[in-house]
Design an enzyme around this catalytic site. Structure first.
Site, short mmCIF file in Angstrom:
data_model
loop_
_atom_site.label_atom_id
_atom_site.label_comp_id
_atom_site.label_asym_id
_atom_site.label_seq_id
_atom_site.Cartn_x
_atom_site.Cartn_y
_atom_site.Cartn_z
N HIS A 242 0.90 -1.25 0.00
CA HIS A 242 0.11 0.03 0.06
C HIS A 242 0.85 1.31 -0.02
O HIS A 242 1.80 1.24 0.63
CB HIS A 242 -1.03 0.00 1.14
CG HIS A 242 -2.10 -1.01 1.30
ND1 HIS A 242 -2.42 -1.65 2.52
CD2 HIS A 242 -2.71 -1.54 0.13
CE1 HIS A 242 -3.20 -2.33 1.92
NE2 HIS A 242 -3.40 -2.54 0.74
N TYR A 251 -8.26 -1.86 7.47
CA TYR A 251 -8.50 -3.40 7.99
C TYR A 251 -8.69 -3.22 9.42
O TYR A 251 -9.42 -4.01 9.85
CB TYR A 251 -7.21 -4.04 7.60
CG TYR A 251 -7.04 -4.37 6.17
CD1 TYR A 251 -7.80 -5.12 5.44
CD2 TYR A 251 -6.04 -3.56 5.50
CE1 TYR A 251 -7.75 -5.38 4.08
CE2 TYR A 251 -5.71 -3.85 4.00
CZ TYR A 251 -6.37 -4.89 3.22
OH TYR A 251 -6.27 -4.91 2.21
#
Length: 266
Positions: A242, A251
């Protein structure tokens, strides 16, 4: 723009003052919100109207606009759009469901694809780009060419994934990998739509196919389960590649939403 013009026409037919002005555009945004338009769509419509207003201001002499009209046009730029909260739009599997998905897969090719998605967290396009030389069994590393990138990044080649890929190479007579074969694709002529088909087939086989569950959900699964296993946010970010830590933090937010009612003390 047609939606805005239709709104102005409707308001004028009702006897209301409506024009290309900040006040009317503000009312237009409220109208869209009341109509259950998504924040993304509302902001898109607003952006189009703002561009039209800017176009008119640039051509104010050609359009013979007076000071009052110019001020109304300039007011449009101050109209605020809606805040778009980034949330997970994909579901994910829990550990037991992932194990169920990977069990009983007869095809070593299918199992290798599922492992790269569900154990390593690769994107579908990254799976199609893998070469034999990208699999470093000795050092336990994978070289991944990400979306929109021109350089490969190294990630952990998990011990649970290695034997599944090795079995596929054995069955396709490519084990051990020879130096002259390093640039050969791991999966010949594999397309992303074929990967999605493979994943959907095995999800349905185990009754795991549901709304929001797709091939990309397996990448979400990896991130979610790594965090639940106690892996640091920074390391999960590096593994999933990322660009920002904020993306990885989604998340943790998802997990917080799932466990809030259970873990919040009375």
């Amino acid at each position: 723009l047609n939606a805005f013009f239709a709104y102005v026409d409707e308001q004028q037919q009702l006897g209301q003052a409506a024009s290309l002005s900040g006040l009317t555009v503000t009312d237009f945004v409220a109208h869209l919100k009341a109509g259950d338009y998504s924040p993304f769509t509302i902001n898109l419509y607003l952006s189009a109207v703002k561009q039209l207003a800017a176009w008119c201001i640039r051509r104010r002499e050609e359009l013979a606009l007076n000071d009052h009209q110019l001020n109304e046009l300039r007011d449009i730029d101050d109209v605020r759009g809606l805040v778009i909260e980034r949330t997970f739009y994909k579901d994910s599997l829990d550990a037991a469901e992932r194990q169920q998905l990977l069990s009983g897969v007869a095809s070593s090719r299918d199992l290798s694809i599922l492992a790269l998605l569900g154990l390593e967290g690769l994107r579908t396009v990254e799976v199609t780009r893998l070469r034999l030389g990208d699999l470093d069994f000795e050092r336990g590393q994978l070289q991944v060419l990400g979306k929109g990138q021109h350089t490969r990044k190294r990630i952990k080649f998990f011990a649970t994934c290695q034997p599944l890929l090795q079995q596929y190479l054995v069955e396709t007579s490519r084990w051990p990998v020879l130096a002259e074969h390093r640039n050969i694709p791991l999966f010949k002529d594999l397309k992303t739509y074929q990967i999605r088909y493979v994943v959907d087939k095995h999800l349905r086989k185990h009754g795991l196919k549901r709304v929001g569950m797709s091939a990309h959900s397996l990448r979400h699964t990896v991130g979610q389960l790594l965090l639940e296993a106690g892996v640091s946010l920074e390391h999960v970010q590096q593994h999933l590649r990322h660009q920002t830590l904020e993306t990885t933090q989604f998340y943790t937010r998802k997990r917080t939403q799932q466990t809030y009612l259970l873990q919040m003390p009375d």
